[in-house]
Design a protein around this motif. Structure first.
Motif, PDB file in Angstrom:
ATOM      1  N   ALA A  47      36.797  19.475 -23.012  1.00  0.00           N
ATOM      2  CA  ALA A  47      35.992  20.876 -23.337  1.00  0.00           C
ATOM      3  C   ALA A  47      34.737  19.568 -24.465  1.00  0.00           C
ATOM      4  N   GLN A  48      35.424  18.994 -25.143  1.00  0.00           N
ATOM      5  CA  GLN A  48      34.885  18.195 -25.802  1.00  0.00           C
ATOM      6  C   GLN A  48      33.185  17.683 -25.408  1.00  0.00           C
ATOM      7  N   TYR A 107      31.707  18.222 -21.982  1.00  0.00           N
ATOM      8  CA  TYR A 107      31.634  19.716 -21.986  1.00  0.00           C
ATOM      9  C   TYR A 107      29.893  19.952 -23.023  1.00  0.00           C
ATOM     10  N   ARG A 108      30.809  20.488 -24.012  1.00  0.00           N
ATOM     11  CA  ARG A 108      29.998  21.101 -25.174  1.00  0.00           C
ATOM     12  C   ARG A 108      28.893  19.124 -25.359  1.00  0.00           C
ATOM     13  N   SER A 109      29.376  18.151 -25.181  1.00  0.00           N
ATOM     14  CA  SER A 109      28.257  17.247 -25.500  1.00  0.00           C
ATOM     15  C   SER A 109      27.428  17.390 -24.170  1.00  0.00           C
ATOM     16  N   ILE A 131      26.322  19.605 -22.802  1.00  0.00           N
ATOM     17  CA  ILE A 131      25.371  21.142 -22.631  1.00  0.00           C
ATOM     18  C   ILE A 131      24.617  20.189 -24.020  1.00  0.00           C
ATOM     19  N   ASN A 132      24.581  19.943 -25.062  1.00  0.00           N
ATOM     20  CA  ASN A 132      23.516  19.902 -26.236  1.00  0.00           C
ATOM     21  C   ASN A 132      22.900  18.527 -25.602  1.00  0.00           C
TER      22      ASN A 132
END
Length: 119
Positions: free
Chosen positions: A17-18, A20-22, A24-25
């Motif tokens: 999840a972390q 994934y967030r990175s 997306i950025n």
């Protein structure tokens, strides 16, 4: 023990999840860079040739190697985001399966404690 597997899976899920967030950025940055450089190319092309249509300037931008390199980077980041999204769906399914296994384990332990080895 299934609870250990669940805990390990939850830690792995959090890491994904972390990431994934990175990603997306990074995808947003790649998209922004591509759009900005493409727009700058179109503006320069139209300034150089005032008779050039918008469609013609866009076609030239699409044929420009540096602009297309940025587009490919943008598309690659979008692919990474989708891969992480699918991995997160898998994580949810795996967690559901592990929870189901945990319930089965609890029920088996309950039966064993109530009936000994006869159940």
């Amino acid at each position: 023990m299934i609870q250990t597997d669940i805990n390990r899976h939850l830690l792995e899920w959090d890491k994904i999840a972390q990431a994934y967030r990175s990603t997306i950025n990074a995808q947003a940055e790649a998209e922004n860079t591509y759009r900005k450089e493409r727009a700058k190319f179109i503006i320069r092309a139209k300034d150089a040739d005032p008779k050039l249509s918008q469609a013609g300037a866009e076609t030239l931008a699409d044929a420009d190697d540096p602009v297309m390199t940025l587009r490919l980077k943008k598309e690659a980041k979008a692919g990474e985001v989708e891969a992480y999204r699918q991995k997160l769906f898998w994580c949810r399914a795996k967690a559901d399966s592990l929870r189901s296994d945990r319930v089965d384990e609890r029920e088996a332990n309950k039966l064993y404690s109530q009936h000994g080895g006869d159940a």
